[in-house]
Design a protein around this motif. Structure first.
Motif, mmCIF file in Angstrom:
data_model
loop_
_atom_site.group_PDB
_atom_site.id
_atom_site.type_symbol
_atom_site.label_atom_id
_atom_site.label_comp_id
_atom_site.label_asym_id
_atom_site.label_seq_id
_atom_site.Cartn_x
_atom_site.Cartn_y
_atom_site.Cartn_z
ATOM 1 N N GLY A 152 0.818 -1.204 0.000
ATOM 2 C CA GLY A 152 0.000 0.000 0.000
ATOM 3 C C GLY A 152 0.850 1.250 0.000
ATOM 4 O O GLY A 152 2.090 1.194 -0.021
ATOM 5 N N PRO A 153 0.222 2.419 0.043
ATOM 6 C CA PRO A 153 0.941 3.698 0.018
ATOM 7 C C PRO A 153 1.498 4.038 1.391
ATOM 8 O O PRO A 153 0.867 4.740 2.185
ATOM 9 C CB PRO A 153 -0.137 4.693 -0.431
ATOM 10 N N THR A 154 2.688 3.525 1.687
ATOM 11 C CA THR A 154 3.203 3.569 3.057
ATOM 12 C C THR A 154 4.669 3.982 3.089
ATOM 13 O O THR A 154 5.553 3.126 2.960
ATOM 14 C CB THR A 154 3.070 2.182 3.711
ATOM 15 N N PHE A 155 4.954 5.247 3.267
ATOM 16 C CA PHE A 155 6.315 5.657 3.568
ATOM 17 C C PHE A 155 6.590 5.328 5.032
ATOM 18 O O PHE A 155 5.802 5.675 5.921
ATOM 19 C CB PHE A 155 6.520 7.142 3.307
ATOM 20 N N ALA A 156 7.706 4.679 5.280
ATOM 21 C CA ALA A 156 7.989 4.146 6.613
ATOM 22 C C ALA A 156 8.021 5.231 7.681
ATOM 23 O O ALA A 156 7.437 5.068 8.765
ATOM 24 C CB ALA A 156 9.317 3.395 6.596
ATOM 25 N N ASP A 157 8.698 6.350 7.411
ATOM 26 C CA ASP A 157 8.848 7.370 8.446
ATOM 27 C C ASP A 157 7.503 7.989 8.813
ATOM 28 O O ASP A 157 7.236 8.274 9.983
ATOM 29 C CB ASP A 157 9.846 8.434 8.009
ATOM 30 N N GLU A 158 6.623 8.166 7.831
ATOM 31 C CA GLU A 158 5.315 8.741 8.116
ATOM 32 C C GLU A 158 4.451 7.780 8.931
ATOM 33 O O GLU A 158 3.777 8.177 9.888
ATOM 34 C CB GLU A 158 4.607 9.125 6.817
ATOM 35 N N ALA A 159 4.469 6.500 8.543
ATOM 36 C CA ALA A 159 3.676 5.513 9.286
ATOM 37 C C ALA A 159 4.164 5.392 10.722
ATOM 38 O O ALA A 159 3.369 5.337 11.667
ATOM 39 C CB ALA A 159 3.742 4.162 8.584
ATOM 40 N N ALA A 160 5.481 5.348 10.910
ATOM 41 C CA ALA A 160 6.040 5.220 12.258
ATOM 42 C C ALA A 160 5.782 6.461 13.101
ATOM 43 O O ALA A 160 5.628 6.369 14.321
ATOM 44 C CB ALA A 160 7.536 4.938 12.181
#
Length: 379
Positions: A152-160
């Protein structure tokens, strides 16, 4: 030795509801982010990395300063470099390593993963040479283990960091198994928080194809942006790139409907629209005329779409699927084709109908002088 030695109680394994103990293989940005998300969802987590020194540094700082700086690791995350110990004690395992390592990681997991423990793949790609999706590789190397995919549309830093994020988790829905007992549903319950919203799918193929092809389309978008083209061009590439994803997914047995979801249009839009994406960034630098060796200031940055440009088009050719955008990226990256001439060809191919049922093909009316001028506008 207990990989989940966090001082917290674990729920053990049941047939429904969330998994109590989740192992995460891969201590990069996305692996660490998923470990953090699972911990915030109330799970006991073991995050496993291959570099013992890096794991020791993370343990001392309770932070992955190299890949996910500024995000504190919750106390329910245990850190380890022992894959076998983590595997033996996990109720479910997330594999969050680059796509080219998936076969080796699954092969290493096989001897130490208890029977029936499910595996969810969080890498996006198609294996070079074989044309296999990540789930096909896992099925070969881990027979008897339920296999799923998270995309899915998931940048790691934003999700974390807690930005509102949604993703799709896919797995088979075996006959006779209640929907709430499937791997996809149970993993959605395991990871869901107020900030991270999972959706559930039974179309593994559709979910995986979207993740594999979107990186290639993002490189194309970057090339055109770097060459000075604007929003109209990006929108056209995203839309027609989406159609290429649909065609390949359908040829492999997936559903076009799936590609209109988070793992398709959602991931494609994000990756093609933000310089957070290494794929878009590579394309921009190439579109500005920079040599590949000089991109990213000469640092050896892994760009998944670069290798997938070959594996995707090899698979498409084998299945008889026309993917002109992906073919253009392959030609530029791997066959020495000039960016200008290649994109001039892409834009002046025969005119087609968007409803495929029309089966229309008309010679493009642009004179050769216009095609030449278009090619010369780009490096």
């Amino acid at each position: 030795m207990n990989a989940f030695d966090t001082g917290l109680a674990t729920t053990g394994e049941t047939r429904e509801g969330p998994y109590g103990r989740i192992g995460v293989v891969g201590a990069g940005a996305w692996g660490t982010a998923l470990a953090v998300i699972a911990a915030r969802a109330g799970r006991s987590v073991a995050l496993c990395g291959r570099d013992a020194a890096a794991i020791a540094e993370m343990e001392a700082a309770r932070e992955n300063a190299r890949y996910l700086p500024g995000i504190a690791l919750p106390g329910s995350i245990a850190l380890t470099d022992d894959l076998a110990v983590m595997a033996r004690q996990s109720d479910a395992v997330l594999i969050v390593t680059p796509s080219e390592t998936i076969r080796a990681v699954c092969r290493a997991l096989g001897p130490c993963l208890p029977a029936g423990v499910p595996v969810v793949l969080c890498a996006k790609g198609i294996e070079a040479g074989t044309g296999l999706l990540m789930s096909d590789i896992a099925a070969e190397e881990l027979p008897g283990h339920p296999i799923g995919a998270l995309s899915g549309p998931t940048f790691a830093d934003e999700a974390a960091a807690g930005h509102l994020t949604a993703a799709t988790i896919a797995s088979d829905f075996p006959e006779g198994v209640a929907p709430g007992e499937t791997l996809a549903a149970r993993m959605a319950l395991s990871l869901g928080t107020a900030n991270f919203r999972p959706y559930v799918s039974d179309d593994l193929v559709g979910v995986e194809v979207g993740g594999a092809v979107k990186n290639v389309v993002a490189i194309a978008c970057g090339m055109m942006e770097g060459a000075g083209f604007a929003a109209n061009t990006r929108a056209a590439l995203i839309t027609r790139g989406l159609d290429e994803i649909k065609r390949l997914a359908e040829a492999l047995g997936g559903r076009r409907e799936t590609v209109t979801g988070l793992s398709g249009v959602g991931d494609l839009t994000l990756t093609c629209s933000s310089t957070h994406s290494r794929n878009l960034s590579l394309g921009i630098q190439l579109g500005r005329g920079r040599r590949r060796a000089d991109c990213f200031d000469g640092r050896p940055v892994v760009v998944e779409g670069e290798a997938n440009a070959i594996s995707v088009t090899d698979l498409a050719r084998m299945k008889g699927v026309d993917m002109p955008i992906a073919e253009a990226v392959r030609a530029i990256l791997h066959e020495g084709a000039p960016i200008g001439r290649t994109f001039a060809w892409l834009w002046t191919r025969p005119i087609e109908a968007e409803p495929r049922a029309l089966r229309l093909s008309l010679d493009h009316p642009a004179p050769e002088s216009q095609v030449r001028d278009l090619a010369e506008r780009m490096p």
